[in-house]
Design a protein around this motif. Structure first.
Motif, PDB file in Angstrom:
ATOM      1  N   PRO B  59       0.620  -1.320   0.225  1.00  0.00           N
ATOM      2  CA  PRO B  59       0.306  -0.207   0.559  1.00  0.00           C
ATOM      3  C   PRO B  59       1.089   1.380  -0.035  1.00  0.00           C
ATOM      4  O   PRO B  59       0.548   2.250   1.080  1.00  0.00           O
ATOM      5  N   PHE B  60       1.155   1.569  -1.027  1.00  0.00           N
ATOM      6  CA  PHE B  60       2.626   2.736  -0.862  1.00  0.00           C
ATOM      7  C   PHE B  60       1.757   3.975  -1.238  1.00  0.00           C
ATOM      8  O   PHE B  60       1.833   5.129  -0.950  1.00  0.00           O
ATOM      9  N   ASP B  61       0.714   3.459  -2.237  1.00  0.00           N
ATOM     10  CA  ASP B  61       0.476   5.105  -1.911  1.00  0.00           C
ATOM     11  C   ASP B  61      -0.622   5.419  -0.985  1.00  0.00           C
ATOM     12  O   ASP B  61      -0.769   6.738  -0.533  1.00  0.00           O
ATOM     13  N   GLN B  62      -0.938   4.497   0.357  1.00  0.00           N
ATOM     14  CA  GLN B  62      -1.657   5.093   1.478  1.00  0.00           C
ATOM     15  C   GLN B  62      -0.128   5.046   2.659  1.00  0.00           C
ATOM     16  O   GLN B  62      -0.318   6.626   3.137  1.00  0.00           O
ATOM     17  N   TYR B  63       1.025   5.020   2.757  1.00  0.00           N
ATOM     18  CA  TYR B  63       1.997   5.293   2.744  1.00  0.00           C
ATOM     19  C   TYR B  63       2.662   6.994   2.412  1.00  0.00           C
ATOM     20  O   TYR B  63       2.778   8.009   3.373  1.00  0.00           O
ATOM     21  N   LEU B  64       2.506   6.296   1.256  1.00  0.00           N
ATOM     22  CA  LEU B  64       3.004   8.050   0.577  1.00  0.00           C
ATOM     23  C   LEU B  64       1.892   9.508   1.394  1.00  0.00           C
ATOM     24  O   LEU B  64       2.025  10.215   1.764  1.00  0.00           O
ATOM     25  N   VAL B  65       0.130   8.960   1.049  1.00  0.00           N
ATOM     26  CA  VAL B  65      -0.574  10.223   2.120  1.00  0.00           C
ATOM     27  C   VAL B  65      -0.285  10.159   3.906  1.00  0.00           C
ATOM     28  O   VAL B  65       0.050  10.778   3.954  1.00  0.00           O
ATOM     29  N   ASN B  66       0.075   9.428   4.064  1.00  0.00           N
ATOM     30  CA  ASN B  66       1.120   8.749   5.339  1.00  0.00           C
ATOM     31  C   ASN B  66       1.833   9.879   5.426  1.00  0.00           C
ATOM     32  O   ASN B  66       1.911  11.227   6.487  1.00  0.00           O
ATOM     33  N   THR B  67       2.813  10.296   4.880  1.00  0.00           N
ATOM     34  CA  THR B  67       3.912  10.499   4.711  1.00  0.00           C
ATOM     35  C   THR B  67       3.437  12.426   4.943  1.00  0.00           C
ATOM     36  O   THR B  67       4.322  13.198   5.062  1.00  0.00           O
ATOM     37  N   THR B 218       8.889   5.648   4.303  1.00  0.00           N
ATOM     38  CA  THR B 218      10.526   4.876   4.765  1.00  0.00           C
ATOM     39  C   THR B 218      10.039   3.545   5.311  1.00  0.00           C
ATOM     40  O   THR B 218      10.294   3.050   5.061  1.00  0.00           O
ATOM     41  N   VAL B 219       9.189   3.787   6.042  1.00  0.00           N
ATOM     42  CA  VAL B 219       9.304   2.840   7.487  1.00  0.00           C
ATOM     43  C   VAL B 219       8.694   1.607   6.115  1.00  0.00           C
ATOM     44  O   VAL B 219       9.031   0.237   6.388  1.00  0.00           O
ATOM     45  N   GLY B 220       7.659   1.340   5.437  1.00  0.00           N
ATOM     46  CA  GLY B 220       7.092   0.486   4.533  1.00  0.00           C
ATOM     47  C   GLY B 220       7.934   0.062   3.333  1.00  0.00           C
ATOM     48  O   GLY B 220       7.950  -1.053   3.277  1.00  0.00           O
ATOM     49  N   LEU B 221       9.217   1.273   3.097  1.00  0.00           N
ATOM     50  CA  LEU B 221      10.384   0.702   1.940  1.00  0.00           C
ATOM     51  C   LEU B 221      10.522  -0.735   2.562  1.00  0.00           C
ATOM     52  O   LEU B 221      11.042  -1.649   2.508  1.00  0.00           O
ATOM     53  N   ALA B 222      10.913  -0.042   4.270  1.00  0.00           N
ATOM     54  CA  ALA B 222      12.038  -0.872   4.918  1.00  0.00           C
ATOM     55  C   ALA B 222      11.316  -2.426   5.469  1.00  0.00           C
ATOM     56  O   ALA B 222      12.061  -3.573   5.346  1.00  0.00           O
ATOM     57  N   ILE B 223      10.376  -1.866   5.667  1.00  0.00           N
ATOM     58  CA  ILE B 223       9.460  -3.741   6.055  1.00  0.00           C
ATOM     59  C   ILE B 223       9.337  -4.406   4.968  1.00  0.00           C
ATOM     60  O   ILE B 223       9.746  -6.001   4.530  1.00  0.00           O
TER      61      ILE B 223
END
Lengths: 297, 269
Positions: B59-67, B218-223
């Motif tokens: 869910p990178f879209d969600q991660y991007l929105v969060n960031t 960043t955290v999404g990417l690491a995981i």
């Protein structure tokens, strides 16, 4: 008259404090309160075996002093600082001298040198993972030609620190370059012209004019670089987890491990105290010893 | 001598190319077909499949929105706290100024990065673990921003204050109608540094979040990277890495001069 002055002074004070209040609340909650809290918790045993904190005085610190891993981590950090700080500063200076002179492709040069600065450490870690991987990584593919393709950069305790140091130099040299670029703007042009008229060689000009005049920049960058070498640990999380056998572990990551992997909160607090003292020491170094040229007021 | 200088120039050009290699390498990996990731051959077939796969799997879209929410939230509040404090330091005489100054200096000397453990406990006491607010809270005051802006405010002529007072503006209005707009270049500088820092921050968000709803990119990417240890997924991890760094990288490529100027300010207190 005095009464008027007093009421004005009072209004001034009230206004100022009101303006400062929001900042002070956040500073209090997330800079000063945590420092107090960690100092206190450092005197307690609080881990998985003893969930209610038990006062043990300096026991955590005594344990820390006996802990071979702690010393290894501290030496790693010193080693890491020695490896990254002078090299990246020297490189930054050369980069700046070059970027300052170059007219063609100046956009390219600055972009190439500076772009690592804006990348997140965690992405940098991924990039370099694909460089250091044995056999398939970029470095290994190149080293194959000299028969060293099998070197396990991140898995070998003797190599892993070098791998980290090279990566960090790549990441931060371009950042320091911009301070030197700014510093170079402040070197008076007529000094160079005078030197040129007298036929002084380029190396002498650098040694006698440029380098001494850039000294304040060098000292400032040195403190930033030193601080960074204690602050930057994100890459460890995805590259090595501090391994192999703690060969790449650094103090802040060691704190993270105690707090969130081993759940030894008392020790994590005591280690944080050590870290705070280190940071204050670096700040003092800058403030009293080296930073005479830059004033805060 | 002239040849020596030419040679030095050539060397530095080579270094600049070398410096770009890691980024070019990850771009190369990301746009190559998965099957070619580990092959030593150099062929020229390219694909966007890796990006599509990653986008669908994570869910990178969600991660991007969060960031984005986190970064905008932090900077938005900082704008207010920093402006107020900077004006107080620059223009108001009050008792205890130097002590308060030292208190602000403390945040620079002992940065939040190293206080992650006690701050985690405090966020826990507040019951805010796994919220975006938890990521933002420690950064809502910025001494760096205050000092930067204070310097700029002190350079604004006092005549402006006097003229505005004559016009009947209160000091509160003077801050927002005169100082705030005049400080724009400094806000720009501070903004770029702050946004880059918070876009890239990792360790703190990692420890205070544990859900997709709150995790920054960043955290999404690491995981994601961790779940893809084997070489076969290199292409996808490269694509994911590019997704994370692309917004800032593109901004930098377009606004290079502004970025360099801004980061230069990060050294002047």
């Amino acid at each position: 008259m005095i009464a008027l002055n007093n009421s004005r002074a009072l209004r001034n004070n009230a206004f100022a404090w009101l303006l400062l209040l929001p900042s002070l609340v956040f500073l209090g909650l997330f800079t000063f309160y945590p420092m107090y809290k960690t100092l206190l918790l450092g005197f307690y045993r609080k881990d998985i075996t003893s969930f209610t904190p038990e006062f043990i005085g300096l026991e955590n610190y005594a344990t820390m002093m006996r802990d071979a891993t702690f010393w290894k981590v501290m030496f790693n950090n010193i080693w890491f600082a020695l490896g990254t700080v002078p090299t990246s500063i020297a490189l930054a200076l050369v980069m700046a001298l070059f970027a300052n002179r170059v007219t063609k492709a100046s956009y390219w040069v600055r972009t190439a040198f500076f772009s690592p600065t804006i990348l997140p450490m965690i992405a940098v870690a991924n990039v370099w993972l694909f460089i250091y991987t044995p056999e398939y990584g970029l470095l290994s593919r190149l080293l194959k030609y000299v028969g060293k393709g099998g070197l396990n950069w991140l898995g070998d305790p003797d190599l892993v620190m070098w791998a980290m140091i090279i990566m960090i130099i790549w990441k931060e040299a371009g950042y320091f370059m911009i301070f030197y670029l700014a510093g170079l703007q402040n070197v008076p042009k007529d000094l160079y012209e005078a030197a040129d008229m007298d036929g002084v060689s380029g190396w002498t000009v650098f040694r006698k004019i440029t380098f001494p005049l850039l000294m304040p920049t060098t000292l400032f960058v040195m403190i930033v670089a030193l601080t960074n070498s204690f602050k930057w640990v994100d890459h460890l999380w995805s590259m090595t987890k501090g391994g192999p056998d703690n060969a790449s572990n650094l103090l802040l990551f060691y704190i993270y491990e105690h707090a969130f992997v081993f759940w030894d909160q008392g020790m994590a607090a005591a280690l944080t105290v050590v870290m705070i003292i280190l940071m204050l020491f670096l700040a003092a170094l800058q403030f009293f010893g080296l930073d005479r040229k830059i004033h805060y007021n | 001598m002239r040849y020596l200088i030419k040679l030095a120039y050539l060397c530095m050009f080579a270094v600049s190319v070398l410096w770009a290699v890691p980024l070019l390498w990850i771009i190369w990996m990301a746009i190559r077909p998965k099957s070619e990731a580990l092959s030593p051959r150099i062929t020229f077939d390219f694909t966007f499949d890796n990006f599509v796969n990653v986008w669908q799997a994570v869910p990178f879209d969600q991660y991007l929105v969060n960031t984005l929410i986190i970064v905008v939230g932090i900077f938005g509040v900082q704008l207010i706290t920093v402006t107020m404090a900077a004006y107080a330091f620059a223009r108001v005489n009050f008792i205890g100024k130097s002590v308060i100054f030292l208190i602000f200096l403390m945040q620079i000397m002992v940065p939040n990065d190293i206080l992650i453990f006690p701050n985690y406990l405090i966020i826990g006491e507040m019951g805010l673990i796994d919220t975006k607010l938890a990521i933002m809270l420690p950064f809502l005051a910025s001494s760096f921003g205050v000092f930067l802006l204070r310097q700029a405010f002190m350079g604004i002529p006092m005549d402006y204050d006097e003229a505005a007072t004559m016009e009947g503006l209160s000091r509160w209005q003077i801050i927002w109608r005169i100082y705030f707009p005049l400080g724009r270049p400094v806000y720009m500088a501070f903004g770029l540094v702050a946004v880059s820092y918070h876009w890239n921050n990792f360790l703190w968000p990692l420890i205070v979040t544990n859900s997709v709803e709150n995790r920054p990119v960043t955290v999404g990417l690491a995981i994601f990277g961790l779940s893809m240890e084997t070489g076969a997924q290199w292409s996808e991890v490269s694509a994911a890495t590019l997704i994370v760094i692309l917004p800032l990288l593109l901004a930098f490529l377009v606004f290079q001069r502004q970025f360099l100027n801004s980061f230069m300010h990060s050294g002047i207190k």
